[in-house]
Design a protein around this motif. Structure first.
Motif, short mmCIF file in Angstrom:
data_model
loop_
_atom_site.label_atom_id
_atom_site.label_comp_id
_atom_site.label_asym_id
_atom_site.label_seq_id
_atom_site.Cartn_x
_atom_site.Cartn_y
_atom_site.Cartn_z
N ILE A 136 12.59 -45.75 -1.75
CA ILE A 136 13.88 -45.67 -2.44
C ILE A 136 13.71 -44.75 -3.64
N LEU A 137 14.60 -43.76 -3.75
CA LEU A 137 14.54 -42.76 -4.81
C LEU A 137 15.72 -42.93 -5.76
N THR A 138 15.48 -42.80 -7.05
CA THR A 138 16.53 -42.78 -8.05
C THR A 138 16.19 -41.71 -9.08
N GLY A 139 17.20 -41.27 -9.80
CA GLY A 139 16.95 -40.29 -10.86
C GLY A 139 17.90 -39.12 -10.78
N PRO A 140 17.59 -38.06 -11.52
CA PRO A 140 18.47 -36.89 -11.56
C PRO A 140 18.73 -36.32 -10.16
N GLY A 141 19.99 -36.00 -9.89
CA GLY A 141 20.38 -35.41 -8.62
C GLY A 141 20.69 -36.42 -7.53
N ILE A 142 20.55 -37.72 -7.85
CA ILE A 142 20.79 -38.77 -6.86
C ILE A 142 21.92 -39.66 -7.40
N ARG A 143 23.01 -39.78 -6.63
CA ARG A 143 24.17 -40.56 -7.10
C ARG A 143 23.79 -42.01 -7.38
N ASP A 144 23.36 -42.73 -6.41
CA ASP A 144 22.92 -44.12 -6.59
C ASP A 144 21.45 -44.22 -6.21
N THR A 145 21.20 -44.16 -4.92
CA THR A 145 19.83 -44.14 -4.42
C THR A 145 19.78 -43.22 -3.21
N ALA A 146 18.60 -42.78 -2.88
CA ALA A 146 18.35 -42.02 -1.65
C ALA A 146 17.07 -42.59 -1.06
N ARG A 147 16.80 -42.23 0.16
CA ARG A 147 15.57 -42.68 0.83
C ARG A 147 14.85 -41.48 1.42
N LEU A 148 13.53 -41.58 1.43
CA LEU A 148 12.73 -40.50 2.00
C LEU A 148 11.41 -41.07 2.50
N SER A 149 10.99 -40.64 3.66
CA SER A 149 9.70 -41.06 4.22
C SER A 149 8.59 -40.34 3.46
N LEU A 150 7.88 -41.09 2.64
CA LEU A 150 6.80 -40.53 1.83
C LEU A 150 5.45 -40.98 2.38
N PRO A 151 4.43 -40.15 2.24
CA PRO A 151 3.11 -40.53 2.75
C PRO A 151 2.40 -41.58 1.91
N ASP A 152 2.78 -41.70 0.61
CA ASP A 152 2.08 -42.62 -0.29
C ASP A 152 2.96 -42.91 -1.50
N VAL A 153 3.68 -44.00 -1.48
CA VAL A 153 4.61 -44.34 -2.55
C VAL A 153 3.90 -44.44 -3.89
N ALA A 154 2.74 -45.06 -3.93
CA ALA A 154 2.02 -45.26 -5.19
C ALA A 154 1.68 -43.93 -5.87
N ALA A 155 1.28 -42.94 -5.10
CA ALA A 155 0.94 -41.63 -5.68
C ALA A 155 2.16 -40.97 -6.32
N PHE A 156 3.31 -41.11 -5.69
CA PHE A 156 4.52 -40.50 -6.24
C PHE A 156 5.06 -41.29 -7.42
N ARG A 157 4.87 -42.61 -7.42
CA ARG A 157 5.26 -43.43 -8.57
C ARG A 157 4.39 -43.05 -9.77
N ALA A 158 3.09 -42.90 -9.56
CA ALA A 158 2.18 -42.51 -10.64
C ALA A 158 2.52 -41.12 -11.16
N ASN A 159 2.86 -40.21 -10.26
CA ASN A 159 3.21 -38.86 -10.67
C ASN A 159 4.46 -38.87 -11.54
N ALA A 160 5.48 -39.64 -11.16
CA ALA A 160 6.72 -39.72 -11.93
C ALA A 160 6.49 -40.33 -13.30
N SER A 161 5.50 -41.21 -13.44
CA SER A 161 5.24 -41.85 -14.73
C SER A 161 4.73 -40.86 -15.77
N ARG A 162 4.28 -39.68 -15.35
CA ARG A 162 3.77 -38.67 -16.28
C ARG A 162 4.86 -37.73 -16.78
N PHE A 163 6.09 -37.85 -16.24
CA PHE A 163 7.16 -36.92 -16.57
C PHE A 163 7.28 -36.76 -18.08
N PRO A 164 7.40 -35.52 -18.61
CA PRO A 164 7.76 -34.28 -17.93
C PRO A 164 6.59 -33.55 -17.27
#
Length: 188
Positions: A136-164
């Motif tokens: 489940i994706l949220t954030g800029p460019g997404i109205r409510d939520t979107a979905r995407l098949s990701l290879p590793d949710v934890a890696a992308f969650r950790a990456n987002a925590s470093r923003f910007p």
């Protein structure tokens, strides 16, 4: 030079590149959306979508890192002929392409700096499929939520925590692509 290296570029470069650039930017601006692209016929193991991204986003000033089975003579020759992009280490690249497994470890890719967060890498991840389901994706460019098949949710969650800071990613399968910028929040 192998004739296959000379083929597979955009047939009508100005039109094909404009359409491809729009699809690439729309995918990044609207995380979770899937876009079909055409115009490139790169050598295996590159997908059409990856070939389109390479032709659109790479030039002699953008360093490319090839990971795993994507680092082969046919791919190197094709990218060199069509874009002139130099091949660099994972630590120095603007774009890295390969399968998710081949791109590891992820901590070797640039994530930008506090002064220049844009000086980060973009991963082009080859997948068997790209689907609008799964994480489940949220954030800029997404109205409510979107979905995407990701290879590793934890890696992308950790990456987002470093923003910007952080890297951005494109996912490619056949002629389909989607993107996930570092600003997107990801939940399992």
């Amino acid at each position: 030079m192998d004739a296959a290296v000379l083929n597979g570029g955009f047939g009508d470069a100005p039109i094909d590149a404009a359409r491809a650039f729009r699809a690439a930017m729309q995918a990044m601006a609207r995380p979770g959306t899937i876009h079909e692209v055409t115009g490139a016929e790169p050598p295996a193991p590159l997908s059409t979508a990856t070939g389109v991204l390479i032709l659109t986003l790479c030039d002699p000033e953008t360093g490319v890192h090839l990971a795993g089975g994507h680092d082969c003579a046919e791919v190197r020759g094709w990218i060199t002929f069509h874009t002139g992009a130099p091949f660099v280490s994972a630590e120095d690249c603007d774009f890295a392409l390969g399968t998710w497994e081949a791109l590891h470890p992820l901590d070797r890719f640039r994530i930008g700096t506090a002064q220049y967060p844009d000086r980060s890498a973009t991963l082009i991840v080859e997948r068997a499929e790209v689907r609008a389901e799964g994480a489940i994706l949220t954030g800029p460019g997404i109205r409510d939520t979107a979905r995407l098949s990701l290879p590793d949710v934890a890696a992308f969650r950790a990456n987002a925590s470093r923003f910007p800071l952080g890297w951005d990613a494109y996912f490619c399968a056949a002629n389909r692509l989607a993107a996930l910028p570092r600003s997107t929040q990801v939940e399992g």
